[in-house]
Scaffold this active site. Sequence first.
Site, PDB file in Angstrom:
ATOM      1  N   TYR A 139       0.848  -1.180   0.000  1.00 18.89           N
ATOM      2  CA  TYR A 139       0.000   0.000   0.000  1.00 18.89           C
ATOM      3  C   TYR A 139       0.892   1.241   0.000  1.00 18.89           C
ATOM      4  O   TYR A 139       2.030   1.200   0.474  1.00 18.89           O
ATOM      5  CB  TYR A 139      -0.891   0.021   1.242  1.00 18.89           C
ATOM      6  CG  TYR A 139      -1.967  -1.041   1.248  1.00 18.89           C
ATOM      7  CD1 TYR A 139      -2.925  -1.096   0.243  1.00 18.89           C
ATOM      8  CD2 TYR A 139      -2.053  -1.966   2.277  1.00 18.89           C
ATOM      9  CE1 TYR A 139      -3.920  -2.060   0.244  1.00 18.89           C
ATOM     10  CE2 TYR A 139      -3.048  -2.930   2.301  1.00 18.89           C
ATOM     11  CZ  TYR A 139      -3.980  -2.972   1.283  1.00 18.89           C
ATOM     12  OH  TYR A 139      -4.967  -3.920   1.299  1.00 18.89           O
ATOM     13  N   ASP A 207     -16.835  -5.357  -3.155  1.00 19.00           N
ATOM     14  CA  ASP A 207     -15.794  -5.816  -2.233  1.00 19.00           C
ATOM     15  C   ASP A 207     -16.173  -5.352  -0.822  1.00 19.00           C
ATOM     16  O   ASP A 207     -15.720  -4.318  -0.343  1.00 19.00           O
ATOM     17  CB  ASP A 207     -14.443  -5.227  -2.668  1.00 19.00           C
ATOM     18  CG  ASP A 207     -13.272  -5.778  -1.873  1.00 19.00           C
ATOM     19  OD1 ASP A 207     -13.486  -6.637  -1.008  1.00 19.00           O
ATOM     20  OD2 ASP A 207     -12.135  -5.325  -2.125  1.00 19.00           O
TER      21      ASP A 207
END
Length: 297
Positions: A139, A207
């Site tokens: 990330y 999601d």
Amino acid sequence: MATARVMSAATNTTGSCSLLKRPFFSLTKKVPNFNNNLRFNTTTKGVSKRSFSCKSIYNPNVQIKEEGQPETLDYRVYFLDNSGKKVSPWHDLPLHLGDGIFNYVVEIPKESSAKMEIATDEQFTPIKQDTKKGKLRYYPYNINWNYGLLPQTWEDPSFANAEVEGAFGDNDPVDVVEIGERRGKIGEILKVKPLAALAMIDEGELDWKIVAISLDDPRASLVNDVDDVEKHFPGTITAIRDWFRDYKIPDGKPANKFGLGNEAASKDYALKVITEANESWAKLVKRSIPAGELSLV
């Protein structure tokens, strides 16, 4: 060389009725910290062989075994039963523990950035670091909560959810954002209670992000629904939504979207999402739905 690091912790848990592909167990564990953020130890207990489960008591033994070195392409975290046999954290751990409590597997500890996930296309679905074009994925900044999955759940990519813009499932287990104060460890299994649900839409795929709290958190008894989160963890729901909305932007991708009016849904709605995803998983492992490249072992 790969090593298996195990600690023992005994916990009695109750499992509710659910289809089982093969034997499963319930685990709880405790994990010492290592200097490397990706290293961990776990503890769990026992294994109970059944073709289905209804209100059973579990007290199992499970080992966690690392193969390869953290932050390398060949690094894997396997789950072993007490005979040393590999088992799947996705298929073989029970979802339900009774009374609205669920098992949850930590993939990414809070305040870390390596994008760890279960390898749904590999035998025994170990945890590994995700890759893109042969490179390890990170990330752009640390995630601020423990992040992982609910076992025995699956977001069906053939199902269009009419309540969330007709988006299809993302072909993965349901994700959990655990908001407790303690930093989890990779592979740790926590008992959590869901509090809310965010319907993230990532490149057209649904999601789900279930917001939950570990039962061992000091404030767990104070929060039982989405409104309690705002009261006792002010700003957390907004921060979670903004984090998942924006994390791809530094890579030049558009922001993710959210359905359900961009709001967090209630605990009851989160439980509905979990139930539907568990039913989808049951169809998957019964092979009522094509598995494609997914491993059912």
